[in-house]
Design an enzyme around this catalytic site. Structure first.
Site, short mmCIF file in Angstrom:
data_model
loop_
_atom_site.label_atom_id
_atom_site.label_comp_id
_atom_site.label_asym_id
_atom_site.label_seq_id
_atom_site.Cartn_x
_atom_site.Cartn_y
_atom_site.Cartn_z
N LYS A 11 1.09 -1.39 0.07
CA LYS A 11 -0.07 0.19 -0.05
C LYS A 11 0.60 1.29 -0.22
O LYS A 11 1.88 1.37 0.87
CB LYS A 11 -0.73 -0.23 1.14
CG LYS A 11 -1.87 1.30 1.24
CD LYS A 11 -2.56 1.04 2.37
CE LYS A 11 -3.66 1.48 2.86
NZ LYS A 11 -4.77 1.32 4.06
N SER A 66 -10.16 0.69 3.02
CA SER A 66 -9.21 1.93 2.29
C SER A 66 -7.99 1.25 1.48
O SER A 66 -7.17 1.80 0.84
CB SER A 66 -8.11 2.86 3.18
OG SER A 66 -7.23 1.79 4.31
N SER A 89 -9.87 -2.00 7.18
CA SER A 89 -9.09 -1.65 5.72
C SER A 89 -8.46 -2.32 5.34
O SER A 89 -7.87 -2.51 3.90
CB SER A 89 -8.51 -0.79 5.89
OG SER A 89 -9.44 0.72 6.16
#
Lengths: 95, 485
Positions: free
Chosen positions: B78, B153, B177
């Site tokens: 990420k 997310s 997330s």
């Protein structure tokens, strides 16, 4: 209403944000809805409950005060929007 | 070369036996990303040059017989992890040109174990979102349906694995997330216990809740990735100094005799019928595998979303004060002095959801409201943790849905932030309590969208949770289905 447009403008100043005039009404409405929702916490009596700041209960995490290598000035400054003389440069603070 | 159906363990065997080189594997991976990312938008930055250099080094290690746990395996992370000399945008305009001057501890660990980092993955700005739509570079698309969100997310972290772009990724989980996008994309995602994995070098959102977690195509690979990154870090004073077991060692232990609790507050009327069916079938599978299923209660579940968002927003408003146009990130300056520069920089650099949360957090912490909102939320958090504590006196694990619905359509909830927050109801409580949890595929909706099953384990009992997940995966084959791109 739990929060007014004036309150929102005040909070924006505290948060160092500017809210465009045309966004103010929408944002105030959204914040009001969120604050209305979180009000449900008041259904609970928490008088005798300790607040919880961390998921793992821990006291201060102390370590020895030892000098260790750091990343160096050049590295630390590499992302600064403006820098000079090995310092971060900011707009004039005092006239 | 087609590598999409290989697991990490299979890749390792092929690399060790010299059937395949890391350079070949990495090239194939980069090609796959290039061929599919117009459709997916899962990557923010592709690190081709760096990856091929790392792959060549890995091949030398392998040739010398010095392969480690991940030597030569292409992975991605990420875009919230600092990666030396590579951009880390956190999905935000304000960090668009930020180049990390150091590696996060988890990145150092991946590199030391020989992993090849091929790129940085799309995400909601500063990890704030449940859909991936709050990214400055646009939403990542669900590999199963381009009209739907992948979840958030860690949107790119889940979409990339589901689409076979990479075999495993790292994400972060503050309120679901990692688990929610894993569920929406049909892959395995794990949120470790708070303190299990170092957060040094991971851009902070809500520090009392954030935790790093792996995403992979199957439970074994997920366990392997957790083994790679778990452990105490002197650079993160909130990481916990307790031994890391080998998560791969007893993966086949099974669930016979284990007690699995179904918290009744998670099986609500509003639950999507397809999810209900899939989760009920999973419960039956566990029963057949020899687990004892009991109903339990987490009575304060209904207050978790309110408590969570107050705490997360308050911490975010504090953490994001650092984006002031001085030390890093973009600066917007109209030559009207320092305060004006701060305001212009932050107003131009942050997206709407981030601004909303900073505003809410600032309000909740401000004079006169602190006790009513922030302190109240922290006290309710204690009650929520006590719920879990009490329940884990009765059962070994909890089993719940991950999300109340499968992946929703892009744009469905963008105008109603509160509705979006409420979709996190089943994942948020574990972040508040600090315990570990994971999502594993357990079925598909009538529309062909993946459904995830959540297992919640006791603090630092990731090994036991992974064993239960592995047992389910062996008994079913939901993780074998792949989307057609």
């Amino acid at each position: 209403m739990k929060i007014s447009q004036k309150d929102v403008e005040h909070v924006a100043r505290l948060a160092r944000l500017t809210i465009a005039a045309e966004e103010l009404e929408t944002l105030t409405g959204q914040m009001d809805a969120i604050l209305g929702y979180v009000d449900k916490l008041n259904e609970l009596d928490t008088e005798a409950i300790e607040p919880m700041a961390h998921a793992v209960p821990m006291a201060n995490a102390f370590r020895a005060d030892e000098v260790k290598p750091a990343m160096g000035i050049e590295r630390a400054l590499q992302n600064a929007p403006v820098s000079g003389d090995e310092c971060f440069t900011v707009p004039k603070v005092i006239e | 070369m087609k590598f999409q159906n290989l697991t990490i363990q299979e890749m390792r065997q092929k690399l060790i036996s010299a059937e395949l080189t890391s350079v070949e594997l990495t090239r194939a991976c980069l090609e796959r990303i290039k061929a599919t990312d117009d459709r997916l938008n899962a990557f923010i930055t592709i690190c081709e040059k760096e990856a091929l250099t790392a792959a060549a080094a890995a091949d030398q290690q392998l040739a010398a017989g010095n392969g480690a746990l991940l030597t030569g395996i292409p992975v991605a992370v990420k875009d919230i992890f600092n990666t030396l000399d590579v951009r880390t945008t956190c999905g935000s305009k304000i960090l668009n040109d930020y180049v990390s001057p150091y590696d996060a501890t988890t990145i150092t660990k991946l590199r030391e174990l020989g992993a090849v980092i091929v790129g940085k993955l799309n995400m909601d700005e500063f990890a704030m979102g449940s859909s991936g739509e709050n990214s400055a570079v646009g939403v990542a698309y669900n590999p199963w349906d381009p009209q739907r969100v992948p979840g958030g997310s860690s949107s790119g972290s889940a979409a990339a694995v589901a689409a076979g772009q990479v075999v495993a990724t790292l994400g972060t989980d503050t309120g679901g997330s990692v688990r929610q996008p894993a569920s929406h994309c049909g892959v395995v995602g794990l949120k470790p216990t708070y303190g299990r994995v170092s957060r040094y070098g991971v851009v902070a959102f809500a520090s009392s809740l954030d935790q790093v977690g792996p995403v992979a195509g199957n439970v074994e690979d997920c366990a392997l990735m957790l083994s790679a990154v778990a452990g105490y870090d002197p650079a993160d004073s909130t990481s916990v100094d307790c031994p890391v077991p080998d998560y791969l060692e007893n993966l086949t232990a099974g669930v016979a005799g284990k007690k699995i609790g179904l918290p009744k507050e998670y099986f609500i009327d509003g639950l999507d019928p397809d999810i209900k069916t899939a989760v009920n079938a999973a419960i039956e599978t566990y029963r057949q595998l020899g687990a004892e299923i009991v109903e339990v209660s987490l009575p304060h579940t209904d207050y978790s979303v309110a408590s969570y968002y107050l705490i997360a927003m308050a911490e975010a408003s504090s953490n994001l004060a650092r984006y002031d146009g001085v030390r890093f990130g973009r600066r917007q300056d109209g030559n009207k002095g320092l305060i004006e520069m701060y305001q212009q920089t932050r107003s131009a650099g942050f997206g709407d959801e981030v601004k909303r949360r900073i505003m809410m957090g600032t309000y909740a912490l401000s004079s006169g409201y602190y006790d009513a909102y922030y302190l109240k939320a922290q006290k309710v958090r204690t009650l929520i943790r006590q719920d879990f504590h009490a329940v884990f006196e009765q059962v070994d694990l909890l089993l719940t849905p991950v999300a109340p619905t499968p992946a929703f359509k892009i744009g469905a909830m963008t105008d109603d932030p509160l509705q979006m927050y409420l979709s996190d109801i089943f994942t948020i409580p574990t972040n508040l309590a600090g315990t570990c949890a994971m999502s594993i595929p357990c079925g598909f909706s009538g529309e062909g969208l993946p459904i995830g099953l959540q297992l919640i384990g006791q603090p630092f009992a990731e090994a036991e949770m992974l064993q239960a997940a592995y047992a389910f995966e062996q008994a079913t084959d939901w993780n074998k289905r792949v989307p057609e791109l």
